[in-house]
Design an enzyme around this catalytic site. Structure first.
Site, PDB file in Angstrom:
ATOM      1  N   GLU A   1      -0.051  -1.274   5.653  1.00  0.00           N
ATOM      2  CA  GLU A   1       1.049  -0.896   6.550  1.00  0.00           C
ATOM      3  C   GLU A   1       0.925   0.563   6.938  1.00  0.00           C
ATOM      4  O   GLU A   1       1.151   0.937   8.086  1.00  0.00           O
ATOM      5  CB  GLU A   1       2.401  -1.143   5.861  1.00  0.00           C
ATOM      6  CG  GLU A   1       3.609  -0.950   6.793  1.00  0.00           C
ATOM      7  CD  GLU A   1       4.154   0.476   6.862  1.00  0.00           C
ATOM      8  OE1 GLU A   1       4.961   0.757   7.754  1.00  0.00           O
ATOM      9  OE2 GLU A   1       3.762   1.333   6.040  1.00  0.00           O
TER      10      GLU A   1
ATOM     11  N   ASP B   1       0.838  -1.206   0.000  1.00  0.00           N
ATOM     12  CA  ASP B   1       0.000   0.000   0.000  1.00  0.00           C
ATOM     13  C   ASP B   1       0.873   1.256   0.000  1.00  0.00           C
ATOM     14  O   ASP B   1       2.058   1.206   0.329  1.00  0.00           O
ATOM     15  CB  ASP B   1      -0.978   0.015   1.195  1.00  0.00           C
ATOM     16  CG  ASP B   1      -0.283  -0.024   2.548  1.00  0.00           C
ATOM     17  OD1 ASP B   1       0.733  -0.731   2.681  1.00  0.00           O
ATOM     18  OD2 ASP B   1      -0.749   0.657   3.473  1.00  0.00           O
TER      19      ASP B   1
HETATM   20 ZN   LIG Z   1       6.714   2.212   4.007  1.00  0.00          ZN
END
Ligand SMILES: [Zn+2]
Length: 383
Positions: free
Chosen positions: A134, A73
């Protein structure tokens, strides 16, 4: 099939994997490539099946080996003024521009381009761990770590390829992000003492947290910057009009703690002050008043022993003989907590991450590819 780093980076950038969106198209492109190479892999979906982690293993079914890890992401490009198109790779003056080039599709592109080299005669397995979400609190990787736990053979060490300028990183702080909601009691401001001012109680709590932040400076570790744990309020919201005593106020705060210090002690000090000092006073005026806390996200700190075998090996492959720390957090702390010694080492610089016109220098990608070649040679010769 051989696809080079630039081609992979160009493909990966073209998928808008901003954390609020699905990463499935990107994951399926990688999964398709792995299938073509005959690499077994597993997708670990979220409950809505809108996002997935990818875990793969190459080589012998034995314990040990090396895991390469990255998140798929990216942070939003929306709301930023870009000169370059964010979701299309642009090459200019030795750099590749695009959202995620540094953080951290550059690393993933290097890994994917290197994979054909890993298909011959590995003595220990290579593990791949590509996660989602994340950037919004290391959420996706937790189910990936559970899946690795269930494997017959676990990796002996992990490289998280977040951008470090290809300098090995042994540590970073942990983080706990919290929301506090203060419920007071509204009334006309002319009768202010008859209400319970939620904004003012929030202010008293924040002021107490500023005092706590000062005491956190007493415990220092010069390897980290700043060398102590920090506590900060970033968002506050409350009140409707000046002539109304506000009934509601909420604020978000975060604790970034040294890896060896417990976030819980500080969080307990904050919630304890609210429970023992503030809530009883509020309830003297109105019984329904309250202060509540919600945990928004958290991840542990990372502090790998630089003298450990894992750290020495990663430093040798990277060609850089010392390791430092970074101010930002990674999934590395969670891998480490799961018993996998971890270092962070990847191409690009976080100064270029999260910004408009994000880029990675091509020579950084070359250095990363060189590290992967060193790793590959070691995996072919190690026994
Ligand atoms: Zn990163």
């Amino acid at each position: 099939m051989n696809v080079n780093v630039k081609e992979w980076l160009s493909r990966l950038i073209a998928f808008d994997t901003t954390s609020r969106l699905s990463n499935l198209q990107l994951i399926e492109a990688i999964a398709g490539y792995l299938s073509e190479l005959g690499i077994t892999h597993q997708l670990i979906y979220n409950s809505e099946r809108s996002k997935a982690n990818l875990y793969a293993r190459i080589g012998p079914v034995t314990a040990g080996g090396v895991m390469l890890s990255g998140h798929t992401d990216v942070v939003p490009a929306q709301g930023q003024v870009w000169q370059m198109p964010p979701f299309q790779l642009t090459e200019q003056q030795g750099r590749y521009y695009g959202r995620g080039t540094a953080d951290m599709k550059g690393f993933i592109a290097c890994v994917l381009a290197a994979l054909p080299d890993f298909l011959t005669a590995l003595h220990v397995p290579l593990h791949l761990a590509f996660s989602y979400d994340e950037e919004v609190g290391c959420l996706g990787v937790r189910s990936l770590i559970d899946a690795i736990h269930d494997q017959p053979c676990k990796p002996a060490l992990c490289i998280v390829g977040e951008p470090t300028g290809m300098r090995p990183v042994f540590g970073h702080k942990g983080k706990a992000a919290m929301r506090c909601h203060v419920r007071g009691h509204a009334c006309h401001s002319a009768y202010a003492p008859e209400g319970v001012n939620a904004v003012e109680y929030a202010a008293r709590l924040i002021s107490h947290m500023c005092t706590l932040a000062e005491t956190l400076k007493q415990h220092q570790d010069s390897r980290f910057s700043p060398p102590f744990s920090t506590l900060h309020t970033g968002v506050i919201c409350g009140g409707n009009a000046l002539n109304i005593v506000p009934a509601e106020c909420s604020f978000d705060f975060e604790l970034r703690h040294l890896p060896d210090s417990s976030p819980q002690a500080t969080l307990d000090a904050i919630t304890g002050f609210a429970r023992q000092q503030l809530i009883p006073q509020m309830k003297q005026t109105e019984e329904t008043c309250d202060i509540r806390f919600t945990r928004l996200s958290e991840y542990p700190g990372l502090c790998t022993d630089v003298e450990s075998v894992a750290a020495r090996q990663i430093m040798a492959w990277s060609g850089v003989s010392d390791a430092g720390t970074v101010p930002y957090g990674t999934e590395g702390g969670l891998f480490h907590e799961a018993g996998i010694p971890t270092l962070v080492c990847g191409p690009g610089n976080m100064d270029q991450g999260h910004k408009p016109d994000e880029y990675v220098a091509i020579d950084q990608l070359d250095q990363c590819s060189a590290m992967l070649q060193n790793l590959c040679r070691w995996m072919q010769s190690s026994d």
